[in-house]
Design an enzyme around this catalytic site. Structure first.
Site, PDB file in Angstrom:
ATOM      1  N   GLY A  96      10.442  51.722   6.347  1.00 21.14           N
ATOM      2  CA  GLY A  96       9.337  51.663   5.394  1.00 21.14           C
ATOM      3  C   GLY A  96       9.582  52.416   4.114  1.00 21.14           C
ATOM      4  O   GLY A  96       8.650  52.653   3.329  1.00 21.14           O
TER       5      GLY A  96
ATOM      6  N   GLU B  36      27.096  58.944  -6.704  1.00 23.67           N
ATOM      7  CA  GLU B  36      27.039  57.776  -5.824  1.00 23.67           C
ATOM      8  C   GLU B  36      26.915  56.491  -6.636  1.00 23.67           C
ATOM      9  O   GLU B  36      27.600  55.499  -6.376  1.00 23.67           O
ATOM     10  CB  GLU B  36      25.856  57.893  -4.861  1.00 23.67           C
ATOM     11  CG  GLU B  36      25.684  56.675  -3.973  1.00 23.67           C
ATOM     12  CD  GLU B  36      24.570  56.822  -2.942  1.00 23.67           C
ATOM     13  OE1 GLU B  36      24.206  55.802  -2.320  1.00 23.67           O
ATOM     14  OE2 GLU B  36      24.069  57.950  -2.772  1.00 23.67           O
TER      15      GLU B  36
END
Length: 386
Positions: free
Chosen positions: A135, A248
């Site tokens: 979620g 990243e």
């Protein structure tokens, strides 16, 4: 391939590049088809990377590392993996060394570094980072995994999904809420290892692409985590995530560009050999124009990426710049792979052709590490603040 000469690398860098290229030719490309069937690379490949000194390049010597702080070496590793066209390895190996490892290096306790870093350097320990939940994707503040302070340990409960390197992982950096009432300021980071009781894994997902990448769910049921496995300070996990996400996203962009270049180069070879209407399809104006368009855009991307590598080496790449790189270069990868499929005709839709796999593998690049819609939001915030 390009008109502009690259100037960011010296002779030592190029020697490193050749050693990486030779390793990939011998130890990765011949096995990639098998790994795609197995839904993961082999553990042996990780150990061979470690034996050759290719993992966690920046690890200090006292933990068995090379102590290389020059990010250009990391960029070469990422680039050569991408140019091989082996998308699964091109994502999984750099994630271990350049995305997960920095969290432990920068925020880990001395006990944690001694326990985990040598194995990460050698390839005996494979790592992953677990942020995304069923979620909560790009909205990290919405995570529901919890870490309850029990005095001499933390008790972690929850689950994570879409975890790269997840099935093979031995060491996982996990984001969990130590104080759910504080939102982002209630998030902390922890190191979990596969031997901790209550830590389990799902089977690798059946994905559209990246078939050699072992992506799966992780489950935590009353996992006892020692205090020394807390990364940094309690409640500062979100800040650490935002700090490390810049690298990243740059890494995803660098990989995307190299994978796009790989698809482009294989397409050039194909159009030279493929005949239609009595001549090579490379002789048709449409083919030549499409190649010219892709080549010009990829060259722009390469010049841009090289500049970002230099800036990152000087610690000058901020989150907005990294978001721009991730957004632009992954969009370019998807555009190029789509055009390359078209130039292959029906064969471009056959899995045996590298361009078909490149097309399938490219699509998720615009989703993970923050969706490209989130990237545009971060870019816009910087523009409006400045």
């Amino acid at each position: 391939m390009y008109s502009v000469v690259r100037t960011i690398f010296n002779e030592e860098h190029e020697m490193f590049r050749q050693s990486i290229r030779d390793f990939i030719a011998q130890e990765i490309i011949p096995f990639n088809a098998e790994w795609e069937k197995n839904k993961m690379v082999s553990r042996e490949s990780w150990k061979k990377l470690g034996e050759n000194g290719f993992l966690c390049l920046q690890a200090p010597e006292e933990y068995g590392g090379m102590n290389i702080s020059d990010f250009r070496y990391n960029a070469i590793f990422i680039e050569e993996l991408g140019l091989s066209g082996c998308s699964g390895p091109a994502i999984g190996y750099p994630l271990h060394s350049d995305i997960v490892f920095p969290y432990i290096l920068h925020y880990g306790t001395e006990e944690a570094k001694k326990k985990y870093v040598p194995g990460m350097v050698s390839g005996d320990l494979i790592s992953a980072v677990a942020m995304t939940e069923p979620g909560a994707g790009s909205d990290l503040q919405a995570i529901r995994s919890t870490a309850e302070d029990k005095g001499d340990h933390y008790l972690i409960n929850g689950s994570k999904t879409f975890i790269t390197n997840g099935f093979l992982s031995d060491v996982v950096v996990v984001a969990a809420k130590t104080d759910p009432s504080k939102g982002a300021k209630g998030i902390s980071l922890f190191i979990l290892d596969k031997d901790m009781e209550g830590f389990s894994k799902g089977v690798p997902f059946e994905k559209v692409g990246l078939h050699a990448q072992d992506t799966c769910e992780l489950f935590f049921e009353d996992v006892k985590v020692p205090k020394e496995n807390l990364l940094g300070k309690v409640g500062e996990g979100f800040k650490y995530l935002m700090t490390e996400l810049a690298q990243e996203r740059l890494i995803v962009g660098l990989a995307a560009l190299a994978l796009g270049e790989s698809a482009f180069l294989s397409t050039i070879d194909y159009v030279k050999q493929r005949k239609a209407f009595g001549k090579s399809i490379s002789d048709f104006q449409n083919t030549r124009f499409k190649l010219a368009e892709m080549g010009a855009k990829l060259e722009q991307g390469r010049i841009y990426a090289d500049q970002l590598v230099l800036l990152h080496n000087d610690k000058k790449v901020d989150p907005a710049m990294a978001s721009s790189a991730k957004y632009l270069l992954t969009e370019l990868q998807c555009e190029v792979s789509d055009e390359c499929v078209q130039l292959h005709g029906g064969y471009g839709y056959m899995w045996e052709y590298p361009v078909a796999r490149a097309f399938a593998d490219a699509r998720v690049q615009r989703i993970y590490a923050g969706t490209n819609e989130i990237m545009k939001e971060l870019i816009a915030r910087k523009l409006l603040i400045d």
